[in-house]
Design an enzyme around this catalytic site. Structure first.
Site, short mmCIF file in Angstrom:
data_model
loop_
_atom_site.label_atom_id
_atom_site.label_comp_id
_atom_site.label_asym_id
_atom_site.label_seq_id
_atom_site.Cartn_x
_atom_site.Cartn_y
_atom_site.Cartn_z
N GLY A 134 45.96 95.07 24.17
CA GLY A 134 44.68 95.54 23.66
C GLY A 134 44.36 94.87 22.34
N SER A 136 44.73 94.05 18.94
CA SER A 136 45.86 94.41 18.07
C SER A 136 46.36 93.23 17.26
CB SER A 136 47.01 94.98 18.92
OG SER A 136 47.29 94.11 20.01
N LYS A 189 42.17 85.97 27.84
CA LYS A 189 41.16 86.03 26.77
C LYS A 189 41.45 85.00 25.68
CE LYS A 189 44.15 88.27 24.00
NZ LYS A 189 44.67 87.87 22.69
N SER A 252 42.71 85.42 14.47
CA SER A 252 43.03 84.83 15.76
C SER A 252 43.43 83.36 15.62
CB SER A 252 41.82 84.94 16.70
OG SER A 252 42.00 84.15 17.85
N ARG A 253 44.68 83.07 15.95
CA ARG A 253 45.13 81.68 15.91
C ARG A 253 44.41 80.84 16.97
NH1 ARG A 253 49.88 84.52 15.14
NH2 ARG A 253 50.45 84.33 17.33
N ASN A 254 44.06 81.47 18.08
CA ASN A 254 43.31 80.76 19.11
C ASN A 254 41.95 80.30 18.58
OD1 ASN A 254 44.99 81.12 21.74
ND2 ASN A 254 44.98 83.13 20.80
#
Length: 330
Positions: A134, A136, A189, A252-254
């Site tokens: 989720g 997080s 995602k 977010s590293r992405n």
């Protein structure tokens, strides 16, 4: 009191350890494969790279001895997807039947295309793991910023046990029996977040990002359904919930890696600068899985070309925008 062992001393492993300790009733141990990492955390009282400014309570035991697993009640995998199988092999001699095993990793195994719970179950010879997934980000979980996650398992009693032991006033856990959907939502995602970051790096706006997120969850759900997941799972915490936070946050590293790629940095260099980027690791496996299942995933396909075939980001966007006009079908 439960004896909890967390495999992985990165950001999320430590965040879960801190959260578990906040419950005030658990004996918590965190394992790292690297003694140097343990020594550095002990020296500074924090993980300066992954969780700067977050103090690790002295009551949390840090070790590089994987035999710490022996006799624990709850074993949590909190490591990057590419290391899950190897660590599971190391853990196997210390596993016994009374343990409840939890996976928090989000990805697919590159060669087998398996979900991480499948990898762990295969190596440990167990079944009915619990999956936590989720919205997080470790940076917020470690600071006890409230969030909610799905607690998924085919074994309802195991899921309820984890819900009761780890849930608290900062972490609300919802039961879910769709392990496939929860894992695929959490893994895929990251691909869409990479794409959103690329568009940010190219200077595109909120409309572009919203469109990518919306069509992204559509293709995620399409693959999920083909793999046996419930479509409604992808409108929940491990689908749209996790997608929103990963596509929009600088935690977010992405997304951060995507921004660099959109600015003209090579994918390999972007990943080197940012660190573990699960969307990069997962993209080709997801693309191969989609082909295997006969599912069309145009966003994933174009990202795969950019990451691994030398594709140009503007050309990829153009191909997505110029696909045949169709109905918006769910």
């Amino acid at each position: 009191m439960a004896k909890i062992v967390i495999l992985g001393s990165g950001g999320f492993g430590l965040a879960i350890a801190i959260m578990a300790k906040q419950c005030g009733k658990h004996d918590v141990t965190v394992w790292s494969k690297f003694q140097s990492e343990i020594d550095d955390i002990r020296a500074h009282g924090e993980h300066q790279q992954k969780l700067p400014g977050v103090q690790i309570p002295n009551e949390i035991v840090l070790t590089s001895d994987i035999s710490c697993i022996k006799g624990c009640d709850i074993l949590i995998f909190g490591i990057p997807s590419s290391f899950v199988r190897g660590v599971a092999k190391e853990a196997k001699p210390y596993i016994d039947d009374h343990m409840t095993i939890v996976n928090t990793g989000k990805g697919l195994e590159e060669n087998s295309l398996k979900r991480l719970s499948e990898v762990i179950e295969e190596e440990l010879g167990v079944k009915d793991l619990v999956v936590l997934s989720g919205p997080s980000h470790a940076e917020e979980v470690a600071r006890c910023v409230p969030t909610t996650m799905a607690c998924a398992s085919k074994n309802a009693e195991a899921a309820k046990y984890i819900q009761s032991e780890l849930g608290n006033s900062f972490l609300r856990l919802y039961l879910n029996d769709d392990v496939i959907g929860c894992e695929l939502g959490g893994a895929l995602k990251n691909i869409i977040a990479l794409c959103c970051g690329i568009c940010d790096g190219m200077g595109y706006g909120d409309n572009t990002k919203a469109a990518l997120m919306t069509r992204g969850i559509h293709e995620i759900a399409r693959l999920g359904k083909a793999c046996g997941a419930k479509v409604e799972t992808f409108s929940g915490l491990t689908g749209i919930g996790d997608l929103i936070v990963t596509c929009t946050s600088m935690h977010s590293r992405n997304r951060r890696a995507g921004i660099l790629i959109g600015q003209g940095i090579s994918p390999e260099e972007a990943v080197k600068r940012v660190g573990t980027v699960e969307g990069y690791c997962c993209c080709n496996a997801a693309y191969q899985l989609a082909k295997k299942m006969g599912v069309e995933m145009p966003i994933t396909e174009q990202l795969n070309k950019v990451l691994f075939e030398g594709g140009d980001v503007r050309d990829a966007l153009g191909k997505l925008m110029n696909r045949p006009q169709i109905y918006e079908v769910f």
